[in-house]
Design a protein around this motif. Structure first.
Motif, PDB file in Angstrom:
ATOM      1  N   ALA A 114      -6.987 -16.716  -1.205  1.00 14.49           N
ATOM      2  CA  ALA A 114      -6.479 -15.854  -2.275  1.00 14.49           C
ATOM      3  C   ALA A 114      -4.958 -15.880  -2.304  1.00 14.49           C
ATOM      4  CB  ALA A 114      -6.957 -14.415  -2.061  1.00 14.49           C
ATOM      5  N   THR A 115      -4.412 -15.696  -3.482  1.00 16.03           N
ATOM      6  CA  THR A 115      -2.955 -15.630  -3.646  1.00 16.03           C
ATOM      7  C   THR A 115      -2.420 -14.287  -3.173  1.00 16.03           C
ATOM      8  OG1 THR A 115      -3.211 -17.026  -5.594  1.00 16.03           O
ATOM      9  CG2 THR A 115      -1.094 -15.910  -5.338  1.00 16.03           C
ATOM     10  N   TYR A 116      -3.187 -13.218  -3.417  1.00 17.32           N
ATOM     11  CA  TYR A 116      -2.756 -11.861  -3.066  1.00 17.32           C
ATOM     12  C   TYR A 116      -3.768 -11.192  -2.156  1.00 17.32           C
ATOM     13  CZ  TYR A 116       0.540 -12.472  -6.871  1.00 17.32           C
ATOM     14  OH  TYR A 116       1.539 -12.952  -7.667  1.00 17.32           O
ATOM     15  N   LEU A 117      -3.264 -10.316  -1.301  1.00 16.87           N
ATOM     16  CA  LEU A 117      -4.098  -9.516  -0.413  1.00 16.87           C
ATOM     17  C   LEU A 117      -3.739  -8.046  -0.625  1.00 16.87           C
ATOM     18  CD1 LEU A 117      -3.543 -11.475   2.933  1.00 16.87           C
ATOM     19  CD2 LEU A 117      -5.283 -11.907   1.193  1.00 16.87           C
ATOM     20  N   MET A 118      -4.745  -7.188  -0.538  1.00 13.81           N
ATOM     21  CA  MET A 118      -4.511  -5.749  -0.603  1.00 13.81           C
ATOM     22  C   MET A 118      -5.343  -5.103   0.488  1.00 13.81           C
ATOM     23  SD  MET A 118      -5.279  -3.119  -3.740  1.00 13.81           S
ATOM     24  CE  MET A 118      -5.195  -1.345  -3.518  1.00 13.81           C
ATOM     25  N   VAL A 119      -4.719  -4.199   1.230  1.00 15.70           N
ATOM     26  CA  VAL A 119      -5.416  -3.431   2.259  1.00 15.70           C
ATOM     27  C   VAL A 119      -5.188  -1.965   1.932  1.00 15.70           C
ATOM     28  CG1 VAL A 119      -5.512  -2.886   4.720  1.00 15.70           C
ATOM     29  CG2 VAL A 119      -5.066  -5.230   3.996  1.00 15.70           C
ATOM     30  N   THR A 120      -6.265  -1.179   1.902  1.00 14.93           N
ATOM     31  CA  THR A 120      -6.129   0.234   1.575  1.00 14.93           C
ATOM     32  C   THR A 120      -7.136   1.085   2.332  1.00 14.93           C
ATOM     33  OG1 THR A 120      -6.113   1.877  -0.209  1.00 14.93           O
ATOM     34  CG2 THR A 120      -7.639   0.028  -0.466  1.00 14.93           C
ATOM     35  N   ASN A 121      -6.716   2.298   2.656  1.00 12.69           N
ATOM     36  CA  ASN A 121      -7.647   3.310   3.162  1.00 12.69           C
ATOM     37  C   ASN A 121      -7.726   4.453   2.149  1.00 12.69           C
ATOM     38  OD1 ASN A 121      -5.238   4.667   3.549  1.00 12.69           O
ATOM     39  ND2 ASN A 121      -5.449   4.894   5.759  1.00 12.69           N
ATOM     40  N   GLY A 122      -7.262   4.175   0.951  1.00 17.27           N
ATOM     41  CA  GLY A 122      -7.283   5.168  -0.115  1.00 17.27           C
ATOM     42  C   GLY A 122      -6.049   6.055  -0.118  1.00 17.27           C
ATOM     43  N   ILE A 123      -5.391   6.144   1.013  1.00 17.91           N
ATOM     44  CA  ILE A 123      -4.181   6.950   1.144  1.00 17.91           C
ATOM     45  C   ILE A 123      -2.966   6.028   1.139  1.00 17.91           C
ATOM     46  CG2 ILE A 123      -2.958   8.657   2.564  1.00 17.91           C
ATOM     47  CD1 ILE A 123      -5.769   9.588   1.469  1.00 17.91           C
ATOM     48  N   TYR A 126      -1.342  -1.426   0.968  1.00 20.66           N
ATOM     49  CA  TYR A 126      -0.426  -2.495   1.344  1.00 20.66           C
ATOM     50  C   TYR A 126      -0.786  -3.731   0.525  1.00 20.66           C
ATOM     51  CZ  TYR A 126       0.368   0.632   5.249  1.00 20.66           C
ATOM     52  OH  TYR A 126       0.651   1.733   6.004  1.00 20.66           O
ATOM     53  N   TYR A 127       0.241  -4.387  -0.001  1.00 25.50           N
ATOM     54  CA  TYR A 127       0.040  -5.549  -0.855  1.00 25.50           C
ATOM     55  C   TYR A 127       0.824  -6.718  -0.284  1.00 25.50           C
ATOM     56  CZ  TYR A 127      -0.777  -1.535  -3.929  1.00 25.50           C
ATOM     57  OH  TYR A 127      -1.201  -0.353  -4.458  1.00 25.50           O
ATOM     58  N   CYS A 128       0.215  -7.895  -0.310  1.00 26.39           N
ATOM     59  CA  CYS A 128       0.866  -9.088   0.212  1.00 26.39           C
ATOM     60  C   CYS A 128       0.667 -10.251  -0.749  1.00 26.39           C
ATOM     61  CB  CYS A 128       0.269  -9.513   1.548  1.00 26.39           C
ATOM     62  SG  CYS A 128       0.221  -8.241   2.798  1.00 26.39           S
ATOM     63  N   PHE A 132       1.391 -20.128   1.512  1.00 21.98           N
ATOM     64  CA  PHE A 132       0.523 -21.060   2.241  1.00 21.98           C
ATOM     65  C   PHE A 132       1.317 -22.137   2.978  1.00 21.98           C
ATOM     66  CE2 PHE A 132      -2.417 -19.255  -0.889  1.00 21.98           C
ATOM     67  CZ  PHE A 132      -3.440 -18.856  -0.039  1.00 21.98           C
ATOM     68  N   ASP A 133       2.452 -22.532   2.419  1.00 23.94           N
ATOM     69  CA  ASP A 133       3.260 -23.557   3.074  1.00 23.94           C
ATOM     70  C   ASP A 133       3.785 -23.066   4.421  1.00 23.94           C
ATOM     71  OD1 ASP A 133       2.882 -25.304   0.960  1.00 23.94           O
ATOM     72  OD2 ASP A 133       4.681 -24.616  -0.093  1.00 23.94           O
ATOM     73  N   ALA A 134       4.248 -21.832   4.464  1.00 20.16           N
ATOM     74  CA  ALA A 134       4.796 -21.262   5.701  1.00 20.16           C
ATOM     75  C   ALA A 134       3.715 -20.576   6.546  1.00 20.16           C
ATOM     76  CB  ALA A 134       5.896 -20.263   5.372  1.00 20.16           C
ATOM     77  N   GLU A 135       2.477 -20.536   6.022  1.00 20.81           N
ATOM     78  CA  GLU A 135       1.345 -19.884   6.702  1.00 20.81           C
ATOM     79  C   GLU A 135       1.671 -18.445   7.086  1.00 20.81           C
ATOM     80  OE1 GLU A 135       0.131 -22.449   9.897  1.00 20.81           O
ATOM     81  OE2 GLU A 135      -0.747 -23.905   8.510  1.00 20.81           O
ATOM     82  N   GLN A 136       2.170 -17.687   6.109  1.00 19.71           N
ATOM     83  CA  GLN A 136       2.463 -16.278   6.351  1.00 19.71           C
ATOM     84  C   GLN A 136       2.293 -15.502   5.046  1.00 19.71           C
ATOM     85  OE1 GLN A 136       6.449 -16.306   7.844  1.00 19.71           O
ATOM     86  NE2 GLN A 136       7.379 -16.790   5.893  1.00 19.71           N
ATOM     87  N   TYR A 137       2.369 -14.184   5.141  1.00 23.99           N
ATOM     88  CA  TYR A 137       2.313 -13.368   3.929  1.00 23.99           C
ATOM     89  C   TYR A 137       3.556 -12.502   3.849  1.00 23.99           C
ATOM     90  CZ  TYR A 137      -0.154 -10.359   7.373  1.00 23.99           C
ATOM     91  OH  TYR A 137      -0.538  -9.658   8.493  1.00 23.99           O
ATOM     92  N   HIS A 138       3.905 -12.174   2.610  1.00 26.63           N
ATOM     93  CA  HIS A 138       5.079 -11.354   2.337  1.00 26.63           C
ATOM     94  C   HIS A 138       4.608 -10.062   1.685  1.00 26.63           C
ATOM     95  CE1 HIS A 138       7.564 -14.840   3.189  1.00 26.63           C
ATOM     96  NE2 HIS A 138       6.800 -15.537   2.368  1.00 26.63           N
ATOM     97  N   PHE A 139       5.109  -8.948   2.167  1.00 24.06           N
ATOM     98  CA  PHE A 139       4.714  -7.663   1.592  1.00 24.06           C
ATOM     99  C   PHE A 139       5.356  -7.457   0.229  1.00 24.06           C
ATOM    100  CE2 PHE A 139       3.576  -7.009   5.977  1.00 24.06           C
ATOM    101  CZ  PHE A 139       2.382  -6.300   5.869  1.00 24.06           C
ATOM    102  N   LEU A 140       4.599  -6.834  -0.658  1.00 29.12           N
ATOM    103  CA  LEU A 140       5.040  -6.532  -2.018  1.00 29.12           C
ATOM    104  C   LEU A 140       4.950  -5.033  -2.260  1.00 29.12           C
ATOM    105  CD1 LEU A 140       2.807  -9.186  -3.827  1.00 29.12           C
ATOM    106  CD2 LEU A 140       5.218  -9.451  -3.271  1.00 29.12           C
ATOM    107  N   LYS A 141       5.615  -4.564  -3.322  1.00 29.23           N
ATOM    108  CA  LYS A 141       5.512  -3.149  -3.703  1.00 29.23           C
ATOM    109  C   LYS A 141       4.174  -2.868  -4.386  1.00 29.23           C
ATOM    110  CE  LYS A 141      10.419  -1.981  -4.463  1.00 29.23           C
ATOM    111  NZ  LYS A 141      10.680  -1.871  -3.066  1.00 29.23           N
ATOM    112  N   ASP A 142       3.608  -3.879  -5.049  1.00 34.13           N
ATOM    113  CA  ASP A 142       2.354  -3.715  -5.790  1.00 34.13           C
ATOM    114  C   ASP A 142       1.812  -5.107  -6.095  1.00 34.13           C
ATOM    115  OD1 ASP A 142       0.260  -2.551  -7.182  1.00 34.13           O
ATOM    116  OD2 ASP A 142       1.539  -1.510  -8.619  1.00 34.13           O
TER     117      ASP A 142
END
Length: 148
Positions: A114-123, A126-128, A132-142
């Motif tokens: 996936a291009t984007y990831l989202m993790v939530t507990n409802g409260i 977190y968006y990333c 893929f080139d650097a094999e890492q994710y960057h946090f986003l505001k949304d």
């Protein structure tokens, strides 16, 4: 169920055998209302009503194989070409999101790409964005709104 950090949505509920169920617009059926399901349903409505993702591109609670282990993702949003735009991992509100949650979604993404990831507990949400080139994710505001 507790108030979550999402807009207020209108849900359909039913009660049978002393169990409350909530209607899932993606699966088109009532599912037992557990804390994680409460978060998942809010997230589904957020994706549809706020981010404008078409229902036809959203999939919920499907099995995938990660290193020969059967796992289930919470929510996936597809691109129109069938590739995966977004994976969402939902946790119950009482679950504190830590590194192991990000490790879990990152393992799923080894298979799903996936291009984007989202993790939530409802409260807390977190968006990333995947790099893929650097094999890492960057946090986003949304996450971005749907565009064709």
């Amino acid at each position: 169920m507790q108030k979550l950090n999402f807009p207020t949505y209108s849900f359909r509920f039913k009660n049978s055998e002393n169990k409350v169920s909530i209607f899932d617009v993606i699966r088109k059926k009532f599912v037992i209302l557990q804390p994680e399901e409460w978060v998942r349903q809010h997230c589904v409505h957020y994706l549809i009503e706020v981010k404008k993702y078409p229902i036809s591109l959203i999939n919920v609670e499907k099995e995938l194989k990660v290193n020969d282990l059967k796992k289930r993702y919470d929510i996936v949003v597809f691109n129109t070409d069938g590739s995966i735009h977004l994976i969402v991992e939902c946790k119950a509100p009482k679950i504190i999101i830590k590194q192991d949650t990000f490790d879990q979604i990152a393992r799923y993404n080894l298979v799903l790409n996936a291009t984007y990831l989202m993790v939530t507990n409802g409260i807390n949400h977190y968006y990333c964005n995947m790099d893929f080139d650097a094999e890492q994710y960057h946090f986003l505001k949304d996450i971005p709104k749907y565009t064709k």
